[in-house]
Design an enzyme around this catalytic site. Sequence first.
Site, PDB file in Angstrom:
ATOM      1  N   GLU A  32       0.819  -1.214   0.000  1.00  0.00           N
ATOM      2  CA  GLU A  32       0.000   0.000   0.000  1.00  0.00           C
ATOM      3  C   GLU A  32       0.852   1.262   0.000  1.00  0.00           C
ATOM      4  OE1 GLU A  32      -2.973   0.164  -0.686  1.00  0.00           O
ATOM      5  OE2 GLU A  32      -3.616  -1.904  -0.398  1.00  0.00           O
ATOM      6  N   TYR A 115      -6.254   6.856   3.770  1.00  0.00           N
ATOM      7  CA  TYR A 115      -6.415   5.770   2.795  1.00  0.00           C
ATOM      8  C   TYR A 115      -5.667   4.515   3.238  1.00  0.00           C
ATOM      9  CZ  TYR A 115      -5.425   2.435  -0.655  1.00  0.00           C
ATOM     10  OH  TYR A 115      -5.276   1.221  -1.241  1.00  0.00           O
ATOM     11  N   ASP A 133      -9.252   6.056  -2.034  1.00  0.00           N
ATOM     12  CA  ASP A 133      -8.136   6.581  -2.821  1.00  0.00           C
ATOM     13  C   ASP A 133      -8.708   7.332  -4.023  1.00  0.00           C
ATOM     14  OD1 ASP A 133      -9.128   4.560  -4.405  1.00  0.00           O
ATOM     15  OD2 ASP A 133      -7.148   4.015  -5.173  1.00  0.00           O
TER      16      ASP A 133
END
Length: 329
Positions: A32, A115, A133
């Site tokens: 991520e 996020y 996102d």
Amino acid sequence: MFQNELLKWYENKARKLSFREKKDAYSIWISEIMAQQTRIEAMLKYYNRFIEQLPDMKALASCPDEKLNKLWQGLGYYSRAKNLKKCAIICMEKYDGKLPETKEELMKLPGIGPYTAGAIASIAYDQRVSAVDGNVIRVFSRLYGMEEEIDSRTKKNIEKLVQDSLPEKEFISDYNQALMELGALICIPKNPRCISCPVKENCVAYRKGIQGNLPVLKKKKERKVEEKQFYIYVYKNKIHLKKRENKGLLANLYGFDEERVPCVKEIELKEHTHIFSHIQWNMKGTMLFVEQKTDHFYSIDEIEEKYAIPSAFVPFYTQVKQIIERELV
DNA sequence: AAATCGGGGGG
DNA sequence: CCCCCAGATTT
């Protein structure tokens, strides 16, 4: 409701991504962070190499900065790598070498914002939280026909809409990923592929025929242009690298000098332009053959093994390397 | 709220 | 050429 259609589509059409094979918080976290502002295809090779070299929290927490930068070389936004290590050290000291499980705790860690915290909490720990996102903003602004400009307020509205749309617990991870996958494959910024969209019947923007105009984003200001002259000092087969300062653009990475020094011969290199998000460098490079070696001259092998050179300098580096290799024949 | 922080792939 | 990407942090 569109959740079931979306989940069904995701099950059939989702890309097979290596970082989705393990339900492991550490590797999900790495993926991520690496994916922030970066296309998935661009980070995959970096991700696989990173996990191979630093397979767990302990390895990352004790990784030398130079090695970490080398693993990140060419990816951009290098403070992400710095924050990864900072975060790993905190997790070793405070969380028994693991990442915390709630979005709220995750957001306190360096490099983890709304996020990424939502993504880790929902994907690794099946928590009931959103992960909004750029894809999700686009998908939801179209689904709900939001014609206002996206700012911090409208983004919060979207986060609430997503939160309230979450399916039952066992599907939350897939649902959050499906929203992003839809944004990446179907609900793309320009000319969205609505024909293939599993949720077009629920899409306000599609029904109104305005899907291509949404979301309404702020226009970004134009880039500043800077003229840059770099000097690449060379002594025999070694190249001088200058470590950049520890803050600002390309912090702690290796580049070339901006001051001329006495030399016995010089070669003008081919110019090039490098575009950052907010700056454009018009770069000139001059190779200077110096008479004696001082500190920080490195061989090609040393540079390629240890020293992280950002992409902006690679065209000069490549030319200099070729010239050196030609001279040595 | 705006600026900073990289790099590249697709239209 | 322009757009914007599985954004976060600082100012």
